[in-house]
Design an enzyme around this catalytic site. Structure first.
Site: not given
Ligand code: PSU
Ligand code: MN
Length: 322
Positions: A41, A101, A172
């Site tokens: 990614e 993003k 995360k």
């Protein structure tokens, strides 16, 4: 009856995939030969790390993949094109500036507006898997956010419908690991610990939650084969790899503090992750960034080992190897 062709017509005619997608020559060759390819990614490069570490991280991930004999395919959006196998110059564009993003939701707008953007886990697997690149590597997957259970990363939804092997160090740091694991269980997405009995806790080796253990890439390959033979393969498989021991750090109090600051400043939505990760890096004097770099490279290495075993298996079946 629902007819996709009819919908496409009503949307103004079909745009060919080739008009919006570009696969690098190296990746295309590797795919044609059924060689191991690992999708990476690029959101972590474009938004997830302090600027001075972005190129270092990109190179560390790519080198780790190559060291294990696989081809890295970093996915991103450049000038509105979906790119698989970003060139050095393209990685530099994403590392240098303020780019979008791009989650799976944002792909159409990024194409139509000719934007540059780093792709998150959801967008990366949505683009890579139909090409046959099933193994992808990241730092941490998005999840159910701490303190805001309605902020659920589209990474999770995408993993219910795209059969990628997602190698990560758990969820995360700023998401709720317990709630995320529950969510994945509810939606039937399996999560395994790689040489570990616990879900990785991103900066810490354990999030304190048990998951089934896998001991090797071959072990995972067996599980994937069993899935295809029985329940089919409609969703992703999460492979959780703990951060290398010497880089593990505890960040709980800093996460709390960064979350409070975000609330005070009214930062939410897509901007939340980059803000929180930046603050945690500052508050730990860079130690969090070091751990992040170490786990990104380590995950890329494990992903490459998995991709190599899977490609050997498929080459054997197709008669490439004896
Ligand atoms: N974890 C990190 N750094 C990151 C991300 C996750 O340590 O940059 C990125 C990944 O690209 C992941 C995305 O897919 O954040 C999830 O963002 P959101 O919660 O907004 O869906
Ligand atoms: Mn979110």
């Amino acid at each position: 009856m629902f007819k996709l062709e009819r919908v496409e017509q009503s949307y103004g005619g079909r745009v060919q995939m080739e008009d919006v997608l570009e696969v690098s020559q190296e990746v295309r060759l590797a795919l044609n030969r059924n060689e191991a390819v690992v999708a990476l990614e690029s959101s972590v490069i474009a938004h997830g790390l302090p600027k001075e570490f972005r190129l270092i991280a990109a190179r560390a991930m790519e080198d780790a993949v190559r060291d294990k004999g696989a081809v890295p395919a970093m996915v991103g959006v450049i000038g509105g094109k979906l790119k698989v196998g970003l060139s050095r110059e393209e990685v530099e564009i994403l590392a240098a500036g303020e780019t979008e993003k791009v989650t799976v939701r944002d792909i159409p707008l990024a194409i139509a507006r000719s934007l540059h953007g780093g792709t998150t886990v959801s967008a990366t697997i949505r683009i890579a898997v139909p090409l046959g690149i099933v193994v992808m590597s990241t730092g941490g997957i998005g999840g159910v956010h701490l303190g805001d259970p309605y902020d659920v990363s589209v990474d999770l939804w995408e993993m219910t419908r795209t059969p990628a092997v997602v190698v990560c160090s758990g969820v995360k740091s700023i998401a709720d690991a317990r709630a995320t694991l529950e969510w994945l269980e509810t939606h039937g997405v399996p999560v395994y610990g790689y040489q570990s009995d616990e879900l990785a806790g991103f900066y810490e080796r354990s999030a304190g939650l048990n998951v089934p253990r896998l001991d090797s890439p071959e072990d995972l390959a067996n599980v994937l084969r069993a899935a295809v033979a029985s329940v089919g393969r409609h969703c992703a498989t999460v492979v959780s790899v703990p951060v290398p021991e010497q880089h593990q750090i505890a960040v709980g109090e800093y996460v709390e503090r960064a979350l409070c600051e975000a609330r005070e400043k009214g930062i939410a939505g897509k901007a939340l992750t980059p803000f929180l990760l930046g603050r945690i890096a500052e508050l730990t004097d860079g130690l969090a960034t070091k751990a992040n770099l170490a786990l990104l490279a380590n995950n890329a290495r494990v992903a490459a080992e998995i991709a190599v075993v899977l490609s050997q298996e498929s080459r054997r079946r197709m008669g490439f190897l004896v």
